[in-house]
Design a protein around this motif. Structure first.
Motif, PDB file in Angstrom:
ATOM      1  N   VAL A   1       0.870  -1.173   0.000  1.00 44.66           N
ATOM      2  CA  VAL A   1       0.000   0.000   0.000  1.00 44.66           C
ATOM      3  C   VAL A   1       0.911   1.227   0.000  1.00 44.66           C
ATOM      4  O   VAL A   1       1.794   1.335   0.849  1.00 44.66           O
ATOM      5  CB  VAL A   1      -0.909   0.041   1.245  1.00 44.66           C
ATOM      6  CG1 VAL A   1      -1.691   1.356   1.295  1.00 44.66           C
ATOM      7  CG2 VAL A   1      -1.863  -1.131   1.252  1.00 44.66           C
TER       8      VAL A   1
ATOM      9  N   CYS B   1       0.930   5.487  -0.125  1.00 45.62           N
ATOM     10  CA  CYS B   1       0.195   6.753  -0.038  1.00 45.62           C
ATOM     11  C   CYS B   1       0.988   7.838  -0.739  1.00 45.62           C
ATOM     12  O   CYS B   1       2.186   8.011  -0.486  1.00 45.62           O
ATOM     13  CB  CYS B   1      -0.048   7.118   1.425  1.00 45.62           C
ATOM     14  SG  CYS B   1      -0.890   8.701   1.634  1.00 45.62           S
TER      15      CYS B   1
ATOM     16  N   MET C   1      -4.580   3.413   5.945  1.00 42.71           N
ATOM     17  CA  MET C   1      -3.597   2.619   5.216  1.00 42.71           C
ATOM     18  C   MET C   1      -3.555   1.170   5.719  1.00 42.71           C
ATOM     19  O   MET C   1      -3.396   0.235   4.919  1.00 42.71           O
ATOM     20  CB  MET C   1      -2.220   3.257   5.319  1.00 42.71           C
ATOM     21  CG  MET C   1      -2.094   4.572   4.575  1.00 42.71           C
ATOM     22  SD  MET C   1      -0.385   5.194   4.498  1.00 42.71           S
ATOM     23  CE  MET C   1       0.363   4.012   3.371  1.00 42.71           C
TER      24      MET C   1
ATOM     25  N   GLY D   1       3.437  -0.918   4.037  1.00 38.51           N
ATOM     26  CA  GLY D   1       3.021   0.286   3.335  1.00 38.51           C
ATOM     27  C   GLY D   1       4.066   1.375   3.414  1.00 38.51           C
ATOM     28  O   GLY D   1       4.931   1.373   4.302  1.00 38.51           O
TER      29      GLY D   1
ATOM     30  N   ASN E   1       4.434   5.769   2.955  1.00 40.49           N
ATOM     31  CA  ASN E   1       3.845   7.081   2.713  1.00 40.49           C
ATOM     32  C   ASN E   1       4.931   7.964   2.117  1.00 40.49           C
ATOM     33  O   ASN E   1       5.914   8.301   2.789  1.00 40.49           O
ATOM     34  CB  ASN E   1       3.306   7.686   4.007  1.00 40.49           C
ATOM     35  CG  ASN E   1       2.567   8.995   3.759  1.00 40.49           C
ATOM     36  OD1 ASN E   1       2.245   9.339   2.626  1.00 40.49           O
ATOM     37  ND2 ASN E   1       2.268   9.724   4.831  1.00 40.49           N
TER      38      ASN E   1
ATOM     39  N   LEU F   1      -7.107   7.918   1.372  1.00 40.24           N
ATOM     40  CA  LEU F   1      -6.876   6.912   2.410  1.00 40.24           C
ATOM     41  C   LEU F   1      -7.356   7.390   3.775  1.00 40.24           C
ATOM     42  O   LEU F   1      -7.862   6.598   4.578  1.00 40.24           O
ATOM     43  CB  LEU F   1      -5.398   6.543   2.455  1.00 40.24           C
ATOM     44  CG  LEU F   1      -4.913   5.711   1.265  1.00 40.24           C
ATOM     45  CD1 LEU F   1      -3.391   5.722   1.171  1.00 40.24           C
ATOM     46  CD2 LEU F   1      -5.425   4.273   1.364  1.00 40.24           C
TER      47      LEU F   1
END
Length: 427
Positions: free
Chosen positions: A79, A81, A108, A120, A122, A214
């Motif tokens: 994932v 962002c 997230m 994930g 960011n 998100l």
């Protein structure tokens, strides 16, 4: 309904702290999902029903994007962002990082659960040092509280999340250039297909969503997809953050329902500075075509209304210009930006953005000729739709929009070697 989704905690003294977020039910949606082992397909359907569309500019349906990944396929998934927020006029996502980072973290983690990812990233724009520090502090709080890491809430689900600081390149707002940057490569867009859902970060299936998208997920799943959809209008579900700037008394970030009349948003921003007449509005960041002020006053802030007017809602960056602005000078500044930010990978963009800037610049500086107007149209048409990513389109569309509605100002510069706004010589 203002400030009920991404900015719902602004009335708290220090809303970025974990204890403050949890006092409003923070992480309860995640806890319920994991403890009840809610089927991911059910959650994705709820997101689809919400009508949530990507808040970074493209407006692609979020639930549909999540459904592209085969969650049970072996191997890692990611994932990601997109907190790069490089579109001129946009300054909303950094406020989520500053004031509501835990809601983004929760969103997230839920996204990871839905697609079968345990990791994930960011990607935060390099100039955003304060938001980056705030988000890192939130990550540490979440880890210390057992909200990140292994076996969350005793469910057997693992998820780890990292912040990645970019270097301030506009092109890295494009999702595949962003992935290249995370991997340590030069930030240049990839050819598609394959798309990130099949070949993304480190060659693994990846979903990439905007910060606002998100951060909206926990509230959607708490109150239901129908609730979110009903907040907005058809084809534009929910509320949205709008960054509104320009010749205004109270520029800022406002969270309002999709479909809100632009006139109401303008009123929230305090109206026109010094009571001047509204001349033009750039509704979705500098890459979206300009709309004359009088036309904009009749529009609503949603995808279809802005598209039907010949522009784009984009990232929700609304730039308002009054009648003291020279549109040639405005375009010169924007064209310079895209010329500087082109990564150079595609010839139409690498060469064409330079042509656009130089031609607009000579018109602005009183050295233009009649053939320049047709030349601008021709160069813009040869860039649009002919590049790997949308930066070429982003450079061409402002030119096309300005010439469509404000061609007379360009003509005046050519005929009189000066600006028609005021009496001064162009500079």
């Amino acid at each position: 309904m203002a400030n009920e989704v991404c900015l719902r905690n602004l009335d708290q003294e220090r809303p970025w702290l974990l204890e403050q977020y949890q006092s409003r039910g923070g992480y309860e949606v995640l806890k319920k999902i994991l403890k009840e082992k809610t089927p991911p397909e059910q959650l994705i359907e709820e997101v689809k029903q919400s009508g949530l569309r990507g808040r970074g500019g493209a407006g692609f349906p979020t639930g549909l994007k999540w459904s592209f990944i085969t969650r049970n396929a072996p191997g890692q998934k990611y994932v990601v962002c997109n907190s790069d927020e490089g579109e001129p006029g946009t300054f909303k996502d950094r406020d989520i990082l500053r004031y509501n980072p835990h809601q983004l973290i929760e969103g997230m983690i839920i996204a990871g659960y839905c697609i079968g990812a345990t990791c994930g990233y960011n990607y935060i724009r390099g100039e955003f040092w304060e938001p980056y520090e705030r988000f890192e502090a939130a990550l540490e709080e979440a880890r210390a509280a057992g909200l990140l890491g292994e076996d969350l809430f005793g469910s057997g689900f693992d998820f780890e999340l990292h912040a990645h600081l970019g270097a301030g390149a506009y092109v890295c707002g494009e999702e595949t250039a962003l992935l290249e940057s995370i991997e340590g490569k030069k930030g240049q867009p990839r050819f598609k297909p394959p798309f990130p859902a099949h070949f993304g970060l480190y060659g693994r299936p990846t979903i990439i969503n905007n910060t606002e998208s998100l951060a909206s997920i926990p509230m959607i799943l708490e109150k239901g997809g129908k609730w979110f959809a009903d907040v907005g209008v058809k084809n534009s579900g929910g509320s949205k953050l709008f960054s509104i700037s320009g010749n205004l008394n109270n520029p800022g970030v406002f969270e309002i329902p999709m479909g809100t009349p632009f006139s109401e948003l303008l009123e929230m921003a305090g109206g026109m500075k010094d009571g001047r007449k509204i001349k033009a509005v750039i509704p979705g960041g500098s890459s979206s075509p300009v709309i004359p002020g009088e036309m904009m006053m009749d529009l609503t802030m949603d995808y279809d209304a802005i598209a039907n007017a010949g522009s784009m809602l984009g990232s929700g960056a609304v730039i308002v210009l009054d009648d003291t602005n020279c549109m040639v000078r405005v375009l010169e500044r924007m064209s310079y930006f895209y010329h500087e930010e082109s990564c150079g990978q595609c010839t139409p963009c690498r060469e064409g953005t330079g042509w656009l800037y130089r031609v607009v610049s000579r018109i602005e500086n009183g050295k233009g000729c009649q053939e320049d107007l047709d030349l601008l149209d021709d160069v813009a048409a040869k860039i649009a739709g002919r590049t790997i990513c949308a930066l070429g389109d982003a450079a061409a569309m402002p030119v096309q929009g300005m010439l469509k509605y404000f061609r007379d100002e360009f003509q005046y510069h050519i005929d009189h070697q000066r600006c028609m706004v005021g009496n001064g010589q162009t500079q």
